[in-house]
Write an enzyme that holds these catalytic residues in place. Structure first.
Site, PDB file in Angstrom:
ATOM      1  CE1 TYR A  36      -3.813   0.620   5.481  1.00  0.00           C
ATOM      2  CE2 TYR A  36      -1.985   0.807   7.017  1.00  0.00           C
ATOM      3  CZ  TYR A  36      -2.458   0.759   5.720  1.00  0.00           C
ATOM      4  OH  TYR A  36      -1.596   0.877   4.664  1.00  0.00           O
ATOM      5  CD  GLU A  89       3.124   6.765   8.966  1.00  0.00           C
ATOM      6  OE1 GLU A  89       3.110   7.752   9.733  1.00  0.00           O
ATOM      7  OE2 GLU A  89       2.978   6.847   7.734  1.00  0.00           O
ATOM      8  CB  VAL A  93      -0.931   0.012   1.224  1.00  0.00           C
ATOM      9  CG1 VAL A  93      -1.778   1.280   1.226  1.00  0.00           C
ATOM     10  CG2 VAL A  93      -1.810  -1.230   1.235  1.00  0.00           C
ATOM     11  CG  PHE A 133       1.669 -10.324   4.502  1.00  0.00           C
ATOM     12  CD1 PHE A 133       0.752  -9.403   4.022  1.00  0.00           C
ATOM     13  CD2 PHE A 133       1.515 -10.798   5.811  1.00  0.00           C
ATOM     14  CE1 PHE A 133      -0.298  -8.966   4.805  1.00  0.00           C
ATOM     15  CE2 PHE A 133       0.454 -10.372   6.603  1.00  0.00           C
ATOM     16  CZ  PHE A 133      -0.445  -9.451   6.109  1.00  0.00           C
ATOM     17  NE  ARG A 159      -2.343  17.038   3.448  1.00  0.00           N
ATOM     18  CZ  ARG A 159      -1.067  16.668   3.515  1.00  0.00           C
ATOM     19  NH1 ARG A 159      -0.713  15.659   4.285  1.00  0.00           N
ATOM     20  NH2 ARG A 159      -0.143  17.300   2.810  1.00  0.00           N
ATOM     21  NE  ARG A 160      -3.435  16.469  -4.416  1.00  0.00           N
ATOM     22  CZ  ARG A 160      -2.775  16.921  -5.475  1.00  0.00           C
ATOM     23  NH1 ARG A 160      -3.045  16.433  -6.682  1.00  0.00           N
ATOM     24  NH2 ARG A 160      -1.854  17.843  -5.342  1.00  0.00           N
TER      25      ARG A 160
END
Length: 409
Positions: free
Chosen positions: A123, A119, A82, A409, A90-91
């Site tokens: 999530y 971080e 990711v 992973f 921030r879009r």
């Protein structure tokens, strides 16, 4: 901003992966690493966000089987790779990928999604809760002694090239998966990850070494490690860096730990990512000189609350109605009645009055049995609507052994 979220095509992978590498600092990988991750990429489960011809976001989902309390494995999407380009923060890029991905996971019939977070703060808003912790240690082996159980001397240890004994080590690992929640049943190809050995990541230590433990001529455990030599004016001060250790029983594991404590010319044993309840912690003479540290490991997201809760068993009988909040995946919202015991479980929608109110984040944290619902209630994150429901549910959800993610992973 107009962007396009779409499934990754093989011809786009270099741009997609380049965005990922840049987002994580821009340090290139070895050709060995690049080729392995290319081989493991599941293109139909990977998505990219494109601004014109430029890739500005990436996300993938490996196909995994995740062990859960009771010994079963549940289909799980291993969320990975990711990234969002720094020029497009921030879009809504990350939100758009998480939205598409969780919709896809649901359509694939996989009740759980899991990830490891660069971080952890990122999530929770997408419904992921911290489900496992790992422990790291830096053990002063010059001062700390290790006691071992009877029979340890009967275990034969021998060095072996890691690749030569890979199949035997994988067979040991596979036998252990049902016994501890949070482990991943490795699909073909994933065994190669453990053998990645780029010199750039050794930090001055040796190439990967392996010792196997044998009993009655059969491999019953193994340790993969490196040795980092160091000398001071007063003598040797080397470090053993443990990468992986598995054993089929306490005696085999003790034999491997004793070996690591006694590697010549070393005074420190450094471990990372180990189970929080691992037995060696009860065998050492001075736990303070082991310098234990814990951190979050696997983050768990229930994509289908009913199917996920029904896929595991429960330590004690449970009959509880959850009022679940899940704004990001609203198909999970509402009341669910869970019946469960050590033999099995069912979970279905109900109109009955709720006993506990919580969000899907807390359910994800408690799912593998390492985070207690009582602890979450103590933090005000689970609300008890029927007296005694927290204690009942917490006793049922608890796992006899701590959940553990053995590798990333």
């Amino acid at each position: 901003m107009t962007t396009d979220v779409r499934v990754l095509e093989p011809a786009e992978r270099d741009a997609w992966y380049g965005n990922l590498i840049r987002a994580f600092g821009g340090v290139d990988e070895s050709s060995e690493e690049r080729e392995l991750w290319r081989a493991l990429t599941e293109y139909d489960r990977s998505i990219g966000v494109w601004d014109g011809d430029e890739c500005v976001g990436s996300a993938g989902a490996f196909t995994f089987e995740l062990s859960v309390p009771g010994g079963a494995c549940v289909s799980a999407a291993g969320v990975t790779m990711v990234s969002v380009a720094a020029t497009h923060r921030r879009r809504g890029v990350l939100t758009s990928m998480m939205r598409r991905q969780l919709d896809d996971v649901r359509s694939w019939g996989e009740p759980v999604a899991v990830l490891t977070a660069s971080e952890p703060v990122i999530y929770g808003r997408f419904g992921y809760g911290t489900g496992t912790l790992n422990v790291s240690a830096e053990i002063d082996t010059a001062r700390v002694r290790l006691s071992v159980p009877p029979g340890t001397d009967d275990v034969r240890l021998r060095y072996a090239p890691p690749a030569d004994v890979l199949d035997a080590c994988e067979a040991v690992y596979a036998r252990l998966v049902p016994g501890r929640p949070g482990m991943l049943a490795r699909r073909p190809g994933w065994e190669r990850v453990a053998l990645l050995d780029p010199e750039s990541e050794r930090g001055g230590a040796s190439a990967l070494q392996c010792v196997v433990a044998e009993r009655d001529g059969e491999v019953a455990g193994y340790a993969r490690f490196r040795v980092k030599p160091e000398w001071t004016p007063s003598g040797h001060n080397g470090t053993v860096v443990l990468e992986d250790l598995e054993g089929l029983d306490p005696v085999v594991r003790a034999a491997l730990w004793r070996f690591l404590f006694g590697v010549d010319l070393t005074t420190t044993l450094r471990t990372r990512g180990r189970p929080v309840d691992e037995g060696w912690q009860h065998l050492v003479s001075d736990i303070r000189r082991c310098n234990l540290r814990t951190r979050d490991a696997l983050h768990v997201r229930l994509v289908d609350v009913g199917a996920a809760l029904a896929a595991r068993t429960y330590q004690a009988p449970v009959d509880v109605v959850f009022e679940v909040e899940d704004a990001f995946c609203p198909w999970n919202e509402g009341r669910w009645r869970l019946y469960g015991d050590p033999k099995g479980a069912s979970c279905a929608r109900t109109e009955d009055a709720a006993d506990l109110a919580l969000s899907v984040v807390e359910l994800g944290s408690a799912y593998l049995g390492g985070v207690s619902l009582a602890s979450l209630a103590g933090a005000g994150l689970v609300r008890e609507l029927r007296q005694g429901a927290v204690a009942e549910a917490s006793a049922g959800f608890t796992s006899a052994v701590a959940p553990w993610l053995p590798h990333g992973f």
